[in-house]
Design an enzyme around this catalytic site. Structure first.
Site, PDB file in Angstrom:
ATOM      1  N   VAL A 141       0.847  -1.191   0.000  1.00 33.45           N
ATOM      2  CA  VAL A 141       0.000   0.000   0.000  1.00 33.45           C
ATOM      3  C   VAL A 141       0.882   1.241   0.000  1.00 33.45           C
ATOM      4  CG1 VAL A 141      -1.901  -1.199   1.152  1.00 33.45           C
ATOM      5  CG2 VAL A 141      -0.243   0.066   2.529  1.00 33.45           C
ATOM      6  N   VAL A 142       0.255   2.396   0.020  1.00 30.30           N
ATOM      7  CA  VAL A 142       0.928   3.693  -0.018  1.00 30.30           C
ATOM      8  C   VAL A 142       1.996   3.796   1.075  1.00 30.30           C
ATOM      9  CG1 VAL A 142      -0.773   4.792   1.482  1.00 30.30           C
ATOM     10  CG2 VAL A 142       0.430   6.165  -0.204  1.00 30.30           C
ATOM     11  N   GLU A 143       3.056   4.579   0.805  1.00 28.07           N
ATOM     12  CA  GLU A 143       4.161   4.736   1.751  1.00 28.07           C
ATOM     13  C   GLU A 143       3.752   5.648   2.916  1.00 28.07           C
ATOM     14  OE1 GLU A 143       7.939   3.529   1.504  1.00 28.07           O
ATOM     15  OE2 GLU A 143       6.318   2.155   1.084  1.00 28.07           O
ATOM     16  N   LYS A 181       0.227   1.577   6.915  1.00 27.28           N
ATOM     17  CA  LYS A 181       0.859   0.259   6.981  1.00 27.28           C
ATOM     18  C   LYS A 181       0.636  -0.397   8.343  1.00 27.28           C
ATOM     19  CE  LYS A 181       4.245   0.992   3.333  1.00 27.28           C
ATOM     20  NZ  LYS A 181       3.831  -0.049   2.392  1.00 27.28           N
ATOM     21  N   SER A 210       9.454   0.766   0.524  1.00 25.08           N
ATOM     22  CA  SER A 210      10.738   1.055  -0.118  1.00 25.08           C
ATOM     23  C   SER A 210      11.676   1.816   0.808  1.00 25.08           C
ATOM     24  CB  SER A 210      10.516   1.860  -1.398  1.00 25.08           C
ATOM     25  OG  SER A 210       9.817   3.051  -1.120  1.00 25.08           O
ATOM     26  N   HIS A 235      10.927  -5.967  -0.336  1.00 24.99           N
ATOM     27  CA  HIS A 235      10.815  -4.820  -1.232  1.00 24.99           C
ATOM     28  C   HIS A 235      11.182  -5.221  -2.655  1.00 24.99           C
ATOM     29  CE1 HIS A 235      12.471  -0.842  -2.869  1.00 24.99           C
ATOM     30  NE2 HIS A 235      11.169  -0.889  -3.061  1.00 24.99           N
TER      31      HIS A 235
END
Length: 196
Positions: free
Chosen positions: A12-14, A19, A42, A66
């Site tokens: 999902v989005v950083e 998370k 990442s 990753h």
């Protein structure tokens, strides 16, 4: 549906907050003994993500996996161990990487791990060059001629410039640009204007 999985990977989005919430749900859903709970982050701290897992005994099942963009082409897989990741968790992910015909490399949990930690430096330089008059295409052509598979701006477009912006917003304060050195604003301006 997830009770019998061996490995679950969120992508999902950083956002650390997002998370952590996902990991709280993964812990409830992935109940098979030894099931590995992974993040495709990442740059974010694996231990900070693992804090979303309520039962501290389950934090040994948390690690990073990753995959580099585009995942169907790129061979590198960073297996990121946190301070509580068990040896069995790490071994399972290294084995999964080989099974997927990736090149798994083991990284500790630090900002950017291996690949994105290196990317940060040459990405800033690419931004400076554009701010100083080069076109993104000229910068990318030089990187391609140097031997890279893809230039910085083409890679940013592929991954989404909004992803880079979120990464920089989540960056730990201690890693921000040192005093006396500017950050290339163009890298944040483009996604802030809605150009992803």
């Amino acid at each position: 549906a997830f009770a019998d999985v061996d490995v679950a990977i969120e992508a999902v989005v950083e956002s650390l907050e997002v998370k952590r919430a996902i990991f709280a749900e993964m812990e409830k859903a992935c109940t098979k003994d030894g099931a590995v709970l992974c993040s495709n982050t990442s740059t974010l701290d694996i231990d900070a993500i693992a804090a979303g897992v309520q039962d501290t005994a389950n934090r040994s099942r948390v690690a990073g996996a990753h995959f580099f963009s585009p995942a169907n082409v790129m061979k590198l897989l960073e297996v990121v161990h946190g301070s509580e990741s068990s040896a069995a968790t790490v071994a399972r992910l290294m084995g999964l990487g080989k099974q997927l015909k990736k090149v798994p490399v083991l990284a500790g949990s630090c900002f950017g791990f291996i690949g994105n930690r290196m990317l940060e430096g040459y990405g800033q330089e690419a931004g400076y060059l554009v701010e100083e008059g080069c076109s993104p295409q000229e910068v990318d052509a030089a990187l391609f001629e140097f031997g890279m598979a893809m230039g910085f701006f083409a890679m940013s477009d592929l991954a989404g410039t909004d992803v880079g912006l979120l990464v920089r917003k989540e960056k730990p304060p201690a890693l921000h640009t040192p005093p006396g050195r500017r950050y290339p604003a163009i890298l944040d301006t483009v996604p802030s204007l809605g150009f992803f």
